[in-house]
Structures are given as structure tokens and as C-alpha cells.
Write an enzyme that holds these catalytic residues in place. Structure first.
Site: not given
Ligand code: TYD
Length: 133
Positions: A50
Site C-alpha cells: 500500500h
Molecule cells: P497494515 O498497515 O495493512 O499492515 P502491513 O502494512 O504491515 O501489511 O495493517 C494491518 C492491520 O493492522 C490494519 O488493517 C489495522 C491494524 N493496524 C492498527 O490498528 N494500527 C496500526 O498502527 C497499524 C500499522 C495497523
């Protein structure tokens, strides 16, 4: 893309064990609002996938190693992170994917914003369209 860069952190080498640290607005070009970490990643998995509209991030491989693939909408670049005394600065508006996590690797991410799902661009085609417009 030129704003994406490896930033070296202070490193105090010591026979008792080394020490590094991060201070906002000094070692990294933003104020730290949030820290999260990614761990226990099963082999072959990809994290990230993303871009953010506003959020800036700084990613450090606290333990082990992984690769960060960066895309500015036009070209891709790979950064390998495998030391705890440097990290990758990613400004807003850059697509990122984290891959090739080693066993027991730990990625720490310091962020310039609170968590907000509205700040995410999760579709690569939407991202590319946005960058080309
Ligand atoms: P995401 O940023 O999509 O994961 P990555 O980029 O590491 O693959 O985050 C996954 C889920 O975790 C997101 O849908 C909601 C939760 N989340 C939080 O609640 N707070 C946070 O600070 C982060 C980074 C994620």
C-alpha cells in the site's frame, strides 16, 4: 523517489553490546507519532502492499533481514535492510512492499501520523492513476 533514502543512525559500539537510537526531527525528518512492529512473519509472506497519502515512515530491521520494494508510480527500487543501526525513510505517496523476511526478523516502523485507514491507498492501479494524474 529521490526522497526515499537509507538513514544511518548513531551507533555506540561497546564491548558490553552496541547501542543506537532515533530522535525525531534530528535523525529522521519528521515528528514521531506512532511506533509499530512486524514480527513472526511466516516464510514467503509479503507485508505492506500500500501507499499512504500523508504518513511518512522510517523502517528499521531490528533483528534479521527483509527487503523493502518501493514504487513511486513509475519505477521500482529494492532496499535490503539487515542492520539495526540504519533504516529506510519513506515519504508520503510511495508504494511499499516488504518481502523476504528471514526467520525471527523484527521490523520496527516509526510513523509521522496516528493510524488512519483513510490514509491508505491499497489498490496499486488507483495509486498509479493518482501518480500519473
Ligand atoms: P497494515 O498497515 O495493512 O499492515 P502491513 O502494512 O504491515 O501489511 O495493517 C494491518 C492491520 O493492522 C490494519 O488493517 C489495522 C491494524 N493496524 C492498527 O490498528 N494500527 C496500526 O498502527 C497499524 C500499522 C495497523
Amino acid at each position: 523517489m529521490e526522497d526515499v533514502r537509507i538513514i544511518e543512525l548513531p551507533k555506540f559500539e561497546d564491548p558490553r553490546g552496541n547501542l543506537s537510537f532515533i530522535e525525531e526531527n534530528d535523525h529522521i525528518p519528521f515528528k514521531i507519532k506512532r511506533t509499530y512492529w512486524i514480527y513472526d512473519v511466516p516464510g514467503g509472506m509479503t507485508r505492506g502492499g500500500h501507499a499512504f497519502k500523508e504518513q511518512q515512515e522510517f523502517i528499521v530491521a531490528m533483528s534479521g533481514s527483509f527487503d523493502v520494494y518501493i514504487n513511486d508510480g513509475f519505477k521500482e527500487q529494492k532496499f535490503s535492510l539487515n542492520r539495526s543501526y540504519y533504516g529506510l525513510y519513506i515519504p508520503e505517496g510511495i508504494w511499499r512492499e516488504m518481502r523476504n523476511f528471514s526467520t525471527n526478523s523484527l521490523a520496527i516502523v516509526v510513523s509521522s501520523t496516528d493510524f488512519s485507514e483513510d490514509d491508505y491507498i491499497r489498490d496499486i492501479n488507483d495509486f498509479k492513476k493518482l501518480k500519473k494524474s
